[in-house]
Design an enzyme around this catalytic site. Structure first.
Site, PDB file in Angstrom:
ATOM      1  N   HIS A 144       0.820  -1.217   0.000  1.00 36.96           N
ATOM      2  CA  HIS A 144       0.000   0.000   0.000  1.00 36.96           C
ATOM      3  C   HIS A 144       0.857   1.272   0.000  1.00 36.96           C
ATOM      4  CE1 HIS A 144      -3.646  -2.309   0.235  1.00 36.96           C
ATOM      5  NE2 HIS A 144      -3.322  -2.822   1.403  1.00 36.96           N
TER       6      HIS A 144
ATOM      7  N   ASP B  65      -5.042  -7.848  -3.542  1.00 37.30           N
ATOM      8  CA  ASP B  65      -5.571  -7.622  -2.200  1.00 37.30           C
ATOM      9  C   ASP B  65      -6.968  -8.222  -2.075  1.00 37.30           C
ATOM     10  OD1 ASP B  65      -5.287  -6.769   0.415  1.00 37.30           O
ATOM     11  OD2 ASP B  65      -6.008  -4.771   0.027  1.00 37.30           O
TER      12      ASP B  65
END
Length: 219
Positions: free
Chosen positions: A146, A197
């Site tokens: 991220h 993800d």
């Protein structure tokens, strides 16, 4: 098996499976990858606090024993302290030392959401990627997942360590997490890779289009 086959169909030949559903479930993931014909690196997540009880290990020693058990079975593994929220500082230090000594990859979520940063500052007095640096978790073997809200100082730490960032742009968009500072990563020469993800679509071209769109809107 269906997910791994979908990855193969989308052009992926290998997957880093960031896994925190349980040890036995991790073994099943390895079997599923073999059946689907995709190479897997099992990134077993360390979870010292928070989350569901089934995610957690009782100690960092127990976590490293699980990693050793996977390695003894011939499974390709990496270290994955889930986040600075899930792992206390002493866990990060132990895991960082082990990963460096054994020359294993280390993946960790950091700077995904502003609240995470605020909580890290309140507990440790530093931001998440700064804490990873202080704990010995940043190096050329490290992938920061991220980094959506990483500031300039944190990006400098990643660049100097030779680490990289794994962006999950369609998931980050779906969750409203914010915009990765794409251009600031690239001007620092930080390697950038993509992950699916929690998103239900597996499409590397859509992920890359989202990154390009972010970069264009920001600049």
């Amino acid at each position: 098996v269906g997910v791994y086959r979908e990855l193969r169909d989308a052009g992926f030949t290998a997957v880093g499976e960031f896994h925190y559903l349980g040890f036995e479930e991790a073994l099943l993931a390895v079997e599923a990858a073999a059946e689907a014909g995709i190479r897997i690196v099992l990134l077993l997540a360390a979870y010292g606090r928070g989350g569901l009880p089934r995610f957690r290990q009782e100690s960092v020693a127990e976590y490293l024993r699980q990693v050793e058990e996977l390695r003894s079975r011939g499974i390709t593994v990496g270290l994955a302290p889930h986040s600075v929220r899930a792992c206390p500082a002493d866990w990060l230090e132990e895991i960082g030392r082990y990963a460096a000594a054994e020359q294993l990859p280390l993946h960790v979520h950091a700077d995904e959401q502003p609240r995470e940063i605020d909580e890290c500052l309140a507990e440790h007095g530093v931001r998440p990627i700064e804490l990873l640096h202080d704990a010995g978790c940043l190096g050329p073997h490290t992938t920061v997942v991220h980094a959506t809200h990483a500031d300039g100082g944190e990006l400098d730490l990643i660049a100097r360590a030779g680490a990289r960032v794994c962006a999950c742009p369609t998931t980050e968009a779906n969750l409203g997490d914010g915009f990765l500072p794409v251009e600031r990563l690239l001007t620092r020469g930080i390697g950038l890779c993509i992950g699916s993800d929690s998103n239900v679509r597996i499409d590397p071209f859509e992920e890359r289009r989202e990154l390009e769109g972010i970069a264009r809107r920001q600049s």
